[in-house]
Design a protein around this motif. Structure first.
Motif, PDB file in Angstrom:
ATOM      1  N   UNK A   1     -60.414 -49.589 -10.446  1.00 13.84           N
ATOM      2  CA  UNK A   1     -59.199 -48.999  -9.896  1.00 13.84           C
ATOM      3  C   UNK A   1     -58.512 -50.069  -9.061  1.00 13.84           C
ATOM      4  N   UNK A   2     -57.258 -50.358  -9.367  1.00 10.46           N
ATOM      5  CA  UNK A   2     -56.486 -51.336  -8.615  1.00 10.46           C
ATOM      6  C   UNK A   2     -55.339 -50.625  -7.912  1.00 10.46           C
ATOM      7  N   UNK A   3     -55.165 -50.955  -6.632  1.00 11.76           N
ATOM      8  CA  UNK A   3     -54.095 -50.326  -5.876  1.00 11.76           C
ATOM      9  C   UNK A   3     -53.582 -51.281  -4.804  1.00 11.76           C
ATOM     10  N   UNK A   4     -52.409 -50.949  -4.285  1.00 14.78           N
ATOM     11  CA  UNK A   4     -51.748 -51.747  -3.254  1.00 14.78           C
ATOM     12  C   UNK A   4     -51.469 -50.811  -2.087  1.00 14.78           C
ATOM     13  N   UNK A   5     -51.726 -51.289  -0.863  1.00 13.37           N
ATOM     14  CA  UNK A   5     -51.448 -50.481   0.323  1.00 13.37           C
ATOM     15  C   UNK A   5     -50.561 -51.256   1.294  1.00 13.37           C
ATOM     16  N   UNK A   6     -49.836 -50.488   2.108  1.00 11.02           N
ATOM     17  CA  UNK A   6     -48.925 -51.097   3.084  1.00 11.02           C
ATOM     18  C   UNK A   6     -48.593 -50.084   4.164  1.00 11.02           C
ATOM     19  N   UNK A   7     -48.070 -50.581   5.281  1.00  9.44           N
ATOM     20  CA  UNK A   7     -47.566 -49.701   6.330  1.00  9.44           C
ATOM     21  C   UNK A   7     -46.150 -49.215   6.019  1.00  9.44           C
ATOM     22  N   UNK A   8     -45.527 -49.802   5.028  1.00  5.04           N
ATOM     23  CA  UNK A   8     -44.165 -49.427   4.616  1.00  5.04           C
ATOM     24  C   UNK A   8     -44.216 -48.886   3.184  1.00  5.04           C
ATOM     25  N   UNK A   9     -43.305 -47.987   2.834  1.00  6.59           N
ATOM     26  CA  UNK A   9     -43.300 -47.449   1.471  1.00  6.59           C
ATOM     27  C   UNK A   9     -43.164 -48.550   0.413  1.00  6.59           C
ATOM     28  N   UNK A  10     -43.909 -48.395  -0.654  1.00  5.25           N
ATOM     29  CA  UNK A  10     -43.903 -49.356  -1.763  1.00  5.25           C
ATOM     30  C   UNK A  10     -43.072 -48.795  -2.912  1.00  5.25           C
ATOM     31  N   UNK A  11     -42.320 -49.654  -3.562  1.00  3.93           N
ATOM     32  CA  UNK A  11     -41.489 -49.244  -4.697  1.00  3.93           C
ATOM     33  C   UNK A  11     -42.338 -49.012  -5.935  1.00  3.93           C
ATOM     34  N   UNK A  12     -41.904 -48.064  -6.723  1.00  5.09           N
ATOM     35  CA  UNK A  12     -42.549 -47.843  -8.018  1.00  5.09           C
ATOM     36  C   UNK A  12     -41.914 -48.778  -9.041  1.00  5.09           C
ATOM     37  N   UNK A  13     -42.683 -49.136 -10.050  1.00  7.31           N
ATOM     38  CA  UNK A  13     -42.198 -49.975 -11.144  1.00  7.31           C
ATOM     39  C   UNK A  13     -42.578 -49.296 -12.448  1.00  7.31           C
ATOM     40  N   UNK A  14     -41.604 -49.119 -13.314  1.00  5.66           N
ATOM     41  CA  UNK A  14     -41.832 -48.517 -14.637  1.00  5.66           C
ATOM     42  C   UNK A  14     -42.041 -49.615 -15.665  1.00  5.66           C
ATOM     43  N   UNK A  15     -42.837 -49.323 -16.664  1.00  2.00           N
ATOM     44  CA  UNK A  15     -42.979 -50.230 -17.802  1.00  2.00           C
ATOM     45  C   UNK A  15     -41.670 -50.146 -18.593  1.00  2.00           C
ATOM     46  N   UNK A  16     -40.914 -51.247 -18.686  1.00  3.77           N
ATOM     47  CA  UNK A  16     -39.599 -51.185 -19.327  1.00  3.77           C
ATOM     48  C   UNK A  16     -39.652 -51.013 -20.848  1.00  3.77           C
TER      49      UNK A  16
ATOM     50  N   UNK B   1     -57.765 -39.879  -4.085  1.00  2.99           N
ATOM     51  CA  UNK B   1     -57.328 -40.693  -2.945  1.00  2.99           C
ATOM     52  C   UNK B   1     -58.506 -41.168  -2.090  1.00  2.99           C
ATOM     53  N   UNK B   2     -59.641 -40.509  -2.173  1.00  2.05           N
ATOM     54  CA  UNK B   2     -60.823 -40.941  -1.440  1.00  2.05           C
ATOM     55  C   UNK B   2     -61.246 -42.352  -1.799  1.00  2.05           C
ATOM     56  N   UNK B   3     -60.921 -42.783  -3.007  1.00  3.44           N
ATOM     57  CA  UNK B   3     -61.229 -44.146  -3.439  1.00  3.44           C
ATOM     58  C   UNK B   3     -60.369 -45.180  -2.715  1.00  3.44           C
ATOM     59  N   UNK B   4     -59.247 -44.753  -2.173  1.00  3.33           N
ATOM     60  CA  UNK B   4     -58.387 -45.624  -1.363  1.00  3.33           C
ATOM     61  C   UNK B   4     -58.822 -45.543   0.091  1.00  3.33           C
ATOM     62  N   UNK B   5     -58.991 -44.319   0.583  1.00  2.00           N
ATOM     63  CA  UNK B   5     -59.309 -44.091   1.989  1.00  2.00           C
ATOM     64  C   UNK B   5     -60.632 -44.739   2.404  1.00  2.00           C
ATOM     65  N   UNK B   6     -61.529 -44.954   1.465  1.00  2.00           N
ATOM     66  CA  UNK B   6     -62.806 -45.610   1.769  1.00  2.00           C
ATOM     67  C   UNK B   6     -62.604 -47.075   2.160  1.00  2.00           C
ATOM     68  N   UNK B   7     -61.436 -47.643   1.796  1.00  2.00           N
ATOM     69  CA  UNK B   7     -61.201 -49.071   2.020  1.00  2.00           C
ATOM     70  C   UNK B   7     -60.014 -49.392   2.911  1.00  2.00           C
ATOM     71  N   UNK B   8     -58.975 -48.600   2.867  1.00  2.00           N
ATOM     72  CA  UNK B   8     -57.752 -48.946   3.588  1.00  2.00           C
ATOM     73  C   UNK B   8     -57.228 -47.747   4.370  1.00  2.00           C
ATOM     74  N   UNK B   9     -56.735 -48.020   5.563  1.00  2.00           N
ATOM     75  CA  UNK B   9     -56.159 -46.949   6.383  1.00  2.00           C
ATOM     76  C   UNK B   9     -54.631 -46.969   6.337  1.00  2.00           C
TER      77      UNK B   9
ATOM     78  N   UNK C   1     -49.541 -46.021  -0.451  1.00  2.00           N
ATOM     79  CA  UNK C   1     -50.426 -46.477  -1.531  1.00  2.00           C
ATOM     80  C   UNK C   1     -49.722 -46.320  -2.870  1.00  2.00           C
ATOM     81  N   UNK C   2     -49.895 -47.326  -3.721  1.00  2.00           N
ATOM     82  CA  UNK C   2     -49.462 -47.233  -5.115  1.00  2.00           C
ATOM     83  C   UNK C   2     -50.600 -47.746  -5.998  1.00  2.00           C
TER      84      UNK C   2
END
Length: 163
Positions: free
Chosen positions: A4-19, A75-83, A87-88
């Protein structure tokens, strides 16, 4: 188990669609010459104008970067690593060209945020992660290469900061 790959930030992250992905109706697919299974063409209950069929020109195009707020895994897979609150999920198959695109995405995001974390974890298996921190001007394809490595030893995170 799954990666599972994800990106976290304190600011909202933009979504990207497969064009390259487009959705077609049964009628549109037939007009394009797509060969459909009889179960689709013979089912009278299906709306033949509803866009329900995913279409790409080549299978390789399915591997392009997609960045989604709607997580496939719990989401528990994210919360275990990042606060971090935002998240995207990163959906793609690594290539150097796509890593360049991801670098652009990160660079753009860091115009409004101070830090971003890029994670590669194993679903439902929380172990001590390896976390590397770099500054944005040190971000290279090589720094992101861990996202494409086959096999899994432990969770990994690349933290990229503006300063």
């Amino acid at each position: 188990m799954s990666e599972f790959q994800f990106i976290t930030s304190d600011r909202p992250l933009k979504e990207v669609e497969n064009p390259y992905i487009e959705f077609l109706s049964i009628n549109e697919a037939i007009k394009k010459g797509v060969v459909l299974p009889d179960i689709l063409t013979d089912d009278e209950d299906l709306d033949r104008d509803e866009k329900i069929l995913m279409n790409v020109e080549s299978e390789e195009q399915l591997d392009e970067i997609e960045i989604k707020r709607d997580l496939y895994y719990d989401a528990g897979n994210v919360e275990a690593y990042s606060s971090k609150p935002h998240v995207v999920e990163l959906r793609w198959r690594y290539s150097d060209v796509r890593a360049e695109q991801l670098m652009e995405y990160i660079t753009d995001h860091l115009k409004m945020a101070k830090e971003v974390e890029i994670w590669k974890v194993w679903v439902d298996e929380q172990t001590e992660p390896s976390v590397q921190s770099i500054k944005l001007d040190e971000l290279t394809i090589d720094a992101l290469r861990f996202l494409g490595e086959v096999g899994f030893e432990r969770p990994q995170c690349l933290r990229v900061t503006t300063s």
